[in-house]
Design a protein around this motif. Structure first.
Motif, PDB file in Angstrom:
ATOM      1  N   GLY A 149       9.602  -5.224   0.115  1.00  0.00           N
ATOM      2  CA  GLY A 149       9.266  -6.502   0.577  1.00  0.00           C
ATOM      3  C   GLY A 149       8.040  -6.920  -1.035  1.00  0.00           C
ATOM      4  O   GLY A 149       8.411  -6.549  -1.909  1.00  0.00           O
ATOM      5  N   GLY A 150       7.029  -7.264  -0.453  1.00  0.00           N
ATOM      6  CA  GLY A 150       6.210  -7.526  -1.594  1.00  0.00           C
ATOM      7  C   GLY A 150       5.042  -6.493  -1.376  1.00  0.00           C
ATOM      8  O   GLY A 150       3.934  -6.690  -1.839  1.00  0.00           O
ATOM      9  N   THR A 151       5.308  -5.138  -1.123  1.00  0.00           N
ATOM     10  CA  THR A 151       4.280  -4.228  -0.963  1.00  0.00           C
ATOM     11  C   THR A 151       5.002  -2.807  -1.684  1.00  0.00           C
ATOM     12  O   THR A 151       6.238  -2.628  -1.847  1.00  0.00           O
ATOM     13  N   LEU A 152       3.925  -2.106  -2.128  1.00  0.00           N
ATOM     14  CA  LEU A 152       4.438  -0.726  -2.653  1.00  0.00           C
ATOM     15  C   LEU A 152       3.982   0.374  -1.495  1.00  0.00           C
ATOM     16  O   LEU A 152       2.745   0.287  -1.199  1.00  0.00           O
ATOM     17  N   VAL A 153       4.867   1.079  -1.033  1.00  0.00           N
ATOM     18  CA  VAL A 153       4.537   2.242  -0.071  1.00  0.00           C
ATOM     19  C   VAL A 153       4.495   3.534  -0.714  1.00  0.00           C
ATOM     20  O   VAL A 153       5.671   4.085  -1.321  1.00  0.00           O
ATOM     21  N   VAL A 154       3.312   4.312  -0.767  1.00  0.00           N
ATOM     22  CA  VAL A 154       3.471   5.423  -1.392  1.00  0.00           C
ATOM     23  C   VAL A 154       3.294   6.600  -0.150  1.00  0.00           C
ATOM     24  O   VAL A 154       2.370   6.563   0.708  1.00  0.00           O
ATOM     25  N   PHE A 155       4.088   7.521  -0.584  1.00  0.00           N
ATOM     26  CA  PHE A 155       4.119   8.865   0.450  1.00  0.00           C
ATOM     27  C   PHE A 155       4.149  10.087  -0.044  1.00  0.00           C
ATOM     28  O   PHE A 155       4.821  10.459  -1.074  1.00  0.00           O
ATOM     29  N   GLY A 156       3.240  10.919   0.481  1.00  0.00           N
ATOM     30  CA  GLY A 156       3.230  12.417   0.341  1.00  0.00           C
ATOM     31  C   GLY A 156       2.686  12.693  -1.286  1.00  0.00           C
ATOM     32  O   GLY A 156       2.146  11.864  -1.958  1.00  0.00           O
ATOM     33  N   GLY A 157       3.418  13.821  -1.665  1.00  0.00           N
ATOM     34  CA  GLY A 157       3.014  14.336  -2.898  1.00  0.00           C
ATOM     35  C   GLY A 157       2.089  15.556  -3.038  1.00  0.00           C
ATOM     36  O   GLY A 157       1.728  16.027  -1.751  1.00  0.00           O
ATOM     37  N   GLU A 158       1.680  15.831  -4.418  1.00  0.00           N
ATOM     38  CA  GLU A 158       0.994  17.191  -4.418  1.00  0.00           C
ATOM     39  C   GLU A 158      -0.406  16.698  -5.050  1.00  0.00           C
ATOM     40  O   GLU A 158      -0.677  16.003  -5.950  1.00  0.00           O
ATOM     41  N   GLY A 159      -1.542  16.879  -4.345  1.00  0.00           N
ATOM     42  CA  GLY A 159      -2.851  16.467  -4.566  1.00  0.00           C
ATOM     43  C   GLY A 159      -3.666  17.749  -5.558  1.00  0.00           C
ATOM     44  O   GLY A 159      -3.062  18.836  -5.608  1.00  0.00           O
TER      45      GLY A 159
END
Length: 527
Positions: A183-193
């Motif tokens: 929609g009008g949002t960006l969803v950020v999930f997971g990754g390597e920090g």
């Protein structure tokens, strides 16, 4: 997983230059046949990958870059080549199929103040998301560590990068995450920090208010991972597939309902996908195409598609050779020409770094996805409701029938029971909401206490540093005093030696004179 490669075998010149393409289901060496294709429209067969010849200066081969399509052009930024991060912006014009390199500028906080030609810091494992006529860039690994994730915006019209101001608590910096437009949002999930720590947290950026939120979810979320793929269905559902940890790769499929914020594991049908990480994905209507990736042993040659409304996996096509569709860390975008959907793949690593373009014309057309999953069940409920209405009309017409009256009384009793159960459920729901509110308050208290303890710890650390400085100063003073003491001891020894010499001289002089033996003289007295 495959993205953990640190050494790459060296190939011979003849093997490096050999490229295979698919034509009519057969592998063809392009060195044995002259390529006559002109543009994407020249691809005649569906669901087959074909290498696209391009002009202009070719970009440096790379993987773990990002790509986005805006107004008939594909923009490619960053990536990794031989362990070095890249920071260039390359553009492929789909009309002329020609490459060019952009010399981007970085806009400072003052609109009138512009730096010279430059680019963002080199990075890899980031994401590019088209938003209107601009491109948003999020996350990624860089040489210099960064605390929090920032949002950059690239304007193709002015060829300028700028940093967008966001509100709320920004996610920690990371690479190999997924960034999905819902929609009008960006969803950020997971990754390597930082420190190679794997993450499975979820952050949502409202693009209208540019505010970050970290929502509480229910159900079982995916395990911490990076280099996975994510997609959005019906502007409501977020799907996560595959990815890897430091020791293994995954083939699991997870679904998050963005309205209820509940995770689930949908039961899929069809083929069973192989575990993979570093793959790429793009959606065409309700179909989610997955290409490439690796699983610690080999690259994955098949291009898969998941029907997101039925959760049925199937194989679109296979591909042998070292082309982007079978590579790890390649980019995949969707481009529409004359009503046809084309998947365009660039770059990647499969034993060597690639800078080639491959395209696939999809036979699965873009459709308008429904707003809910399991549409047949919804239709079934509507049918039941319609039949129930007809039954009520029939009962009104036959009200004099004694059996019908009894049935109506039974329905009233059942309705009362349902109402009672509904009240009970609502009461339990209110209790759960109260409990949730209490837990949130306790969490807020714990966070406040944690902040206070952190401040106290910083104060103690400062005091300890001051004490360490004082101790160091005292050690220096003690060392100085010890040196002075040693000098004094040396002087005393010299003085004692002089006294002994004077005593000896005095004894000699007294023995040769009439002075009394008991008289020790001036030096002896003062001694």
């Amino acid at each position: 997983m495959a993205s953990a490669k640190v050494s790459h075998p060296v190939k011979s010149a003849s093997e490096e230059s050999k490229v295979l393409v698919v034509e009519n289901g057969k592998m063809v060496d392009v060195q044995d046949k002259e390529i006559t294709m002109e543009g994407l429209c020249s691809i005649s067969s569906y669901d087959q990958w074909a290498r696209i010849p391009v002009s202009g200066p070719l970009p440096k081969p790379r993987y773990k870059h990002a790509a986005a399509v805006v107004q008939e052009k594909m923009y490619v930024f960053g990536g990794n080549h031989n362990g070095r991060y890249l920071g260039d912006m390359q553009v492929l014009d789909f009309k002329s199929l020609s490459w060019s390199k952009l010399e981007a500028k970085i806009q400072s906080e003052e609109p009138s103040d512009m730096t010279g030609t430059a680019s963002l810091p080199p990075c890899a494992g980031h994401a590019l998301v088209p938003w209107g006529n601009k491109i948003l860039c999020l996350a990624g690994h860089t040489r210099e560590p960064i605390e929090s994730l920032s949002v950059k915006e690239f304007d193709p019209q002015t060829c300028t990068w700028s940093t967008l101001r966001t509100y709320g608590r920004s996610p920690s910096s990371r690479g190999g995450q997924s960034v999905t437009l819902v929609g009008g949002t960006l969803v950020v999930f997971g990754g390597e920090g930082d420190g190679r720590s794997l993450l499975n947290d979820l952050h949502v950026l409202d693009l209208e208010t540019m505010t970050w939120d970290e929502f509480e979810t229910t159900g079982t979320p995916p395990s911490p991972r990076s280099e996975h793929a994510a997609a959005c269905y019906a502007d409501r559902y977020l799907l996560i597939f595959g990815g890897g940890s430091h020791s293994t790769c995954f083939s699991d499929l997870h679904l998050l309902d963005m309205q209820t914020m509940e995770w689930s594991r949908p039961e899929h049908q069809g083929i069973t996908p192989e575990p993979r990480a570093g793959h790429a994905g793009v959606t065409v209507g309700e179909n989610w195409f997955i290409t490439g990736g690796g699983n610690n042993k080999k690259g994955v040659p098949e291009t898969l598609v998941l029907n997101m409304s039925t959760f049925v996996w199937s194989v679109v096509t296979g591909f042998e050779g070292r082309a982007p569709p079978t590579s790890e860390g390649s980019s995949l975008v969707l481009h529409k020409v004359n009503g046809e959907d084309f998947l365009v793949s660039f770059g990647g690593y499969s034993g060597r770094y690639s800078n080639e373009i491959y395209a696939l014309k999809s036979s699965r057309k873009s459709g308008v996805p429904s707003g809910q999953l399991n549409e047949p069940e919804t239709n079934g409920l509507a049918s039941v409701a319609e039949n129930s209405s007809r039954g009520v009309i029939f009962e009104i017409e036959e009200l004099q029938d004694e059996k019908t009256i009894k049935r109506a009384d039974t329905s009233k009793t059942l309705l009362q029971a349902v109402k009672g159960e509904k009240s009970h459920i609502e009461e339990k729901l209110n209790q759960e909401e109260l409990q949730s509110s209490r837990l949130k308050q306790e969490l807020a208290n714990v966070e406040t206490k944690n902040v206070e303890l952190t401040k106290e710890l910083d104060l103690v650390r400062n005091q300890l540093s001051a004490e360490e400085a004082r101790a160091s100063q005292l050690e220096n003073e003690i060392s100085d005093l010890q040196q002075r003491l040693q000098k004094m001891e040396t002087l005393e020894k010299e003085s004692e030696s002089l006294r002994l010499e004077k005593d000896a001289e005095a004894d000699d002089s007294s023995s040769g004179s009439n002075q009394r033996p008991a008289d020790k003289g001036f030096w002896r007295w003062n001694g």
